[in-house]
Motif scaffolding. Structure first.
Motif, PDB file in Angstrom:
ATOM      1  N   ASN A  43       0.834  -1.198   0.000  1.00 28.48           N
ATOM      2  CA  ASN A  43       0.000   0.000   0.000  1.00 28.48           C
ATOM      3  C   ASN A  43       0.869   1.249   0.000  1.00 28.48           C
ATOM      4  O   ASN A  43       2.067   1.188   0.276  1.00 28.48           O
ATOM      5  N   VAL A  44       0.259   2.395  -0.302  1.00 28.15           N
ATOM      6  CA  VAL A  44       0.961   3.666  -0.369  1.00 28.15           C
ATOM      7  C   VAL A  44       0.263   4.664   0.546  1.00 28.15           C
ATOM      8  O   VAL A  44      -0.957   4.813   0.487  1.00 28.15           O
ATOM      9  N   ALA A  45       1.062   5.341   1.388  1.00 31.87           N
ATOM     10  CA  ALA A  45       0.531   6.373   2.277  1.00 31.87           C
ATOM     11  C   ALA A  45       0.787   7.739   1.666  1.00 31.87           C
ATOM     12  O   ALA A  45       1.783   7.942   0.958  1.00 31.87           O
ATOM     13  N   MET A  46      -0.105   8.683   1.937  1.00 32.32           N
ATOM     14  CA  MET A  46       0.027  10.049   1.439  1.00 32.32           C
ATOM     15  C   MET A  46      -0.209  11.001   2.608  1.00 32.32           C
ATOM     16  O   MET A  46      -1.123  10.778   3.412  1.00 32.32           O
ATOM     17  N   PRO A  61      -2.252  -0.210  -4.214  1.00 30.17           N
ATOM     18  CA  PRO A  61      -1.497   0.059  -5.442  1.00 30.17           C
ATOM     19  C   PRO A  61      -2.410   0.381  -6.637  1.00 30.17           C
ATOM     20  O   PRO A  61      -2.091   1.255  -7.444  1.00 30.17           O
ATOM     21  N   ALA A  62      -3.558  -0.277  -6.732  1.00 28.73           N
ATOM     22  CA  ALA A  62      -4.488  -0.015  -7.844  1.00 28.73           C
ATOM     23  C   ALA A  62      -5.049   1.403  -7.778  1.00 28.73           C
ATOM     24  O   ALA A  62      -5.219   2.061  -8.813  1.00 28.73           O
ATOM     25  N   LEU A  67      -4.801   7.012  -9.961  1.00 30.96           N
ATOM     26  CA  LEU A  67      -4.502   8.425  -9.762  1.00 30.96           C
ATOM     27  C   LEU A  67      -3.383   8.886 -10.692  1.00 30.96           C
ATOM     28  O   LEU A  67      -3.514   9.901 -11.387  1.00 30.96           O
ATOM     29  N   LEU A  68      -2.281   8.148 -10.713  1.00 28.26           N
ATOM     30  CA  LEU A  68      -1.140   8.554 -11.543  1.00 28.26           C
ATOM     31  C   LEU A  68      -1.470   8.548 -13.031  1.00 28.26           C
ATOM     32  O   LEU A  68      -1.038   9.445 -13.763  1.00 28.26           O
TER      33      LEU A  68
END
Length: 80
Positions: A43-46, A61-62, A67-68
């Protein structure tokens, strides 16, 4: 990150110990930037760089990929 803690949306960024936060090289000198960190498990934290101890939102990740891809396609250009 403590083994007892599970990453979830809206958690305190300080609970994400040991992660490496990254911001864009396009960030301005006033620190107005969004930072990202890859978490164990993928997972990615912001978080907001102006409030590094504030909340961190956690995405799959999806979700980050969507978003990207939208950013690269210019879908959010109207926001700036």
């Amino acid at each position: 990150m403590h083994q007892a803690h599970r990453a979830y949306n809206g958690m305190a960024a300080t609970e994400l110990e040991g992660v490496v936060w990254q911001k864009s090289r396009h960030s301005n000198s006033q620190g107005s930037c969004v930072e990202f960190a890859k978490l164990p498990g993928g997972n990615v934290a912001m978080r907001n760089s102006r409030h590094p101890d504030g909340p961190a939102l956690v995405y799959t990740p999806a979700e980050i990929e969507a978003l990207l891809l939208g950013v690269k396609d210019g879908e959010f250009d109207h926001l700036v």
